[in-house]
Design an enzyme around this catalytic site. Sequence first.
Site, PDB file in Angstrom:
ATOM      1  CD  GLU A 163     -41.852  15.174 -65.882  1.00  0.00           C
ATOM      2  OE1 GLU A 163     -40.946  15.339 -65.060  1.00  0.00           O
ATOM      3  OE2 GLU A 163     -42.613  16.084 -66.247  1.00  0.00           O
ATOM      4  CB  CYS A 173     -37.107   9.710 -60.945  1.00  0.00           C
ATOM      5  SG  CYS A 173     -38.718  10.289 -60.381  1.00  0.00           S
TER       6      CYS A 173
HETATM    7  P1  NAD Z   1     -35.455   3.812 -69.849  1.00  0.00           P
HETATM    8  O1  NAD Z   1     -35.236   5.140 -70.443  1.00  0.00           O
HETATM    9  O2  NAD Z   1     -34.495   2.732 -70.146  1.00  0.00           O
HETATM   10  O3  NAD Z   1     -36.890   3.237 -70.264  1.00  0.00           O
HETATM   11  C1  NAD Z   1     -38.085   3.938 -70.024  1.00  0.00           C
HETATM   12  C2  NAD Z   1     -39.136   3.483 -71.026  1.00  0.00           C
HETATM   13  O4  NAD Z   1     -38.680   3.857 -72.327  1.00  0.00           O
HETATM   14  C3  NAD Z   1     -39.346   1.963 -71.065  1.00  0.00           C
HETATM   15  O5  NAD Z   1     -40.711   1.695 -71.323  1.00  0.00           O
HETATM   16  C4  NAD Z   1     -38.495   1.547 -72.257  1.00  0.00           C
HETATM   17  O6  NAD Z   1     -38.958   0.347 -72.862  1.00  0.00           O
HETATM   18  C5  NAD Z   1     -38.693   2.726 -73.177  1.00  0.00           C
HETATM   19  N1  NAD Z   1     -37.643   2.911 -74.180  1.00  0.00           N
HETATM   20  C6  NAD Z   1     -36.337   2.571 -74.099  1.00  0.00           C
HETATM   21  N2  NAD Z   1     -35.700   2.915 -75.253  1.00  0.00           N
HETATM   22  C7  NAD Z   1     -36.628   3.475 -76.059  1.00  0.00           C
HETATM   23  C8  NAD Z   1     -36.605   4.033 -77.372  1.00  0.00           C
HETATM   24  N3  NAD Z   1     -35.488   4.086 -78.072  1.00  0.00           N
HETATM   25  N4  NAD Z   1     -37.756   4.523 -77.881  1.00  0.00           N
HETATM   26  C9  NAD Z   1     -38.900   4.502 -77.155  1.00  0.00           C
HETATM   27  N5  NAD Z   1     -38.989   3.978 -75.922  1.00  0.00           N
HETATM   28  C10 NAD Z   1     -37.866   3.484 -75.378  1.00  0.00           C
HETATM   29  O7  NAD Z   1     -35.583   4.053 -68.290  1.00  0.00           O
HETATM   30  P2  NAD Z   1     -35.798   2.954 -67.166  1.00  0.00           P
HETATM   31  O8  NAD Z   1     -34.500   2.318 -66.882  1.00  0.00           O
HETATM   32  O9  NAD Z   1     -36.963   2.096 -67.522  1.00  0.00           O
HETATM   33  O10 NAD Z   1     -36.295   3.846 -65.955  1.00  0.00           O
HETATM   34  C11 NAD Z   1     -35.418   4.392 -65.036  1.00  0.00           C
HETATM   35  C12 NAD Z   1     -35.165   5.851 -65.365  1.00  0.00           C
HETATM   36  O11 NAD Z   1     -36.394   6.565 -65.345  1.00  0.00           O
HETATM   37  C13 NAD Z   1     -34.282   6.510 -64.346  1.00  0.00           C
HETATM   38  O12 NAD Z   1     -33.370   7.328 -65.016  1.00  0.00           O
HETATM   39  C14 NAD Z   1     -35.249   7.354 -63.540  1.00  0.00           C
HETATM   40  O13 NAD Z   1     -34.660   8.454 -62.912  1.00  0.00           O
HETATM   41  C15 NAD Z   1     -36.226   7.758 -64.591  1.00  0.00           C
HETATM   42  N6  NAD Z   1     -37.507   8.166 -64.021  1.00  0.00           N
HETATM   43  C16 NAD Z   1     -37.832   9.480 -64.039  1.00  0.00           C
HETATM   44  C17 NAD Z   1     -39.025   9.910 -63.464  1.00  0.00           C
HETATM   45  C18 NAD Z   1     -39.403  11.370 -63.445  1.00  0.00           C
HETATM   46  O14 NAD Z   1     -40.550  11.670 -63.155  1.00  0.00           O
HETATM   47  N7  NAD Z   1     -38.506  12.292 -63.729  1.00  0.00           N
HETATM   48  C19 NAD Z   1     -39.883   8.982 -62.879  1.00  0.00           C
HETATM   49  C20 NAD Z   1     -39.527   7.644 -62.891  1.00  0.00           C
HETATM   50  C21 NAD Z   1     -38.331   7.241 -63.476  1.00  0.00           C
END
Ligand code: NAD
Length: 524
Positions: A261, A295
């Site tokens: 997502e 998001c």
């Molecule tokens: P992010 O991708 O930086 O991090 C999300 C999660 O992934 C965190 O727990 C982070 O620690 C982890 N992560 C980061 N790198 C990783 C790796 N290499 N391996 C495994 N895990 C890893 O995103 P963010 O900045 O925390 O969140 C914001 C983003 O999330 C925005 O793009 C937003 O649109 C999206 N989002 C989407 C939805 C949806 O339902 N589509 C909902 C909420 C947020």
Amino acid sequence: MTLTPLELTRPATVTDAFLSRLVARVPGQDRAPWPLTEVYTGEVLVELPQSSPDEVARAFAVSRAAQRKWAATSVRDRLAVFKRAHTIFVDNARTVADLIQVESGKNRRMAIEETCDPPMVMSHYLKRAARLLAPKRRGGPVPMLSNSTEIRQPKGVVGIIAPWNFPYATGISDALPALMAGNGVVLKPDNKTALSPLYGVQMLEEAGLPEGLFQVVCGEGPDVGPSLIDHANYVMFTGSTATGKVIGERAGRNLIGCCLELGGKNPMIVLDDADMAETVQGAVFGAFGNTGQICMHIERIYLPESRYDEFKSAFLAKAKALDVRAAYDFGPDMGSLVSVDQMQRVKSHVDDAVAKGATVLCGGKPRPDLGPAFFEPTILEGVTQDMVCGVTETFGPVVALHKYRTIDEAVALANDTEYGLNASVWGRDVAAARLVAARIESGNVNINDILATAFAAKGTPSGGFKKSGVGVRHGDQGLLKYTEVQNMAVLKKQVMGAKPGQDYEKYIKGMLSSLKMMRRLRIR
Ligand code: NAD
């Protein structure tokens, strides 16, 4: 009056003893802890343990042992846990909102709304899960003599990786159908926002969830992520599109399923006949709700030329009047961004747009006087695709206004993006609005609303088109994705194939004519 951070009193529930108890369940013997801070002040709230790959492996082993017993528990008894949990979650919503606020800096209104998501997901699947998980008997290839049964078995232990913007909703709500289906869960929340999901796990255990089944590990994504994916039977990821690609690649190499997502660059299209007062109010929430860190929130607004000035002046007036500040009561309309890093990202998008010719109609600046990560509600004009915020998700309180001449042009502009998560169409003639909505390449489209109507419709699957995701949450698929399907087939008597000595031509003739007969009788 605007409060300065120093005048804030932390919520009474957020005591050192409470926070220490919450983080005690996170394994982290081998690594230095991470200082989890109160966003409004930047003060350290608690030292969050950081899990090593070995500790992640142990978390999976403990969950897996508990999962075997859980999977053998009847669906009815499993669901009884969530009936009790629903009450506990609702009764403790204010404490959850306290934790969400201290760790994320969002305003109280959004924090309390976030607490409603897990109970809504529980309510939906409490009604639906037993039917979805029940074996389904179907016909077989030989009428009367054969049958096949679709049996749903849990995947095993599901790894969940959650972001910081809705830490409780994504960390806990996405675990609920996995647990109901008989799985164990290992959750990795974002370091910044581990408190509210940790409390969610505690409440589930108070409701009777077996201890050990739901594990929480913490750490930076690239440290913990690989080990988590390598031990999981399925991965549920919510986060950015960039990280989603990394997760998807690793899950693919391990031949396990995953649901991704991801981000959005969501458009709002205002039609000629839109109710302007409601549309402007909707746009204020769409652009600035949760400080623009949803998001599904709106970063692009497309207006017919005929109504552009009317919308612009009303929208600007509302944005300028927003009460933006740090407070743990229901006063402010908008709170802080989650971190100084996120604030810098938002600022860099605005600075880049201005340097390339965009006009700031309001806002555009950080507000260190309100707290370390505050940024003003910002409305831009003249944003083009050579600007970072013209094509990339900003994920902050920044929105761009655009004019369109025809509906075709509006739809083309809305679709001119690699994302496809959410869209919003506003018009009094709902039938006409539906026609426009159907042309938008987006997993969710809300008519006369921004996002809540789609996201709160728990019976309908919700996910992203294009680079906004793979798979869905909610709806039947939101639970069934956490199951393996076993096709158990029974043949009561061996009748398939030619009998010994039977002429093969004759056998084939009989078989082909019975195919026609079965088609006519609609027998499968
Ligand atoms: P992010 O991708 O930086 O991090 C999300 C999660 O992934 C965190 O727990 C982070 O620690 C982890 N992560 C980061 N790198 C990783 C790796 N290499 N391996 C495994 N895990 C890893 O995103 P963010 O900045 O925390 O969140 C914001 C983003 O999330 C925005 O793009 C937003 O649109 C999206 N989002 C989407 C939805 C949806 O339902 N589509 C909902 C909420 C947020």
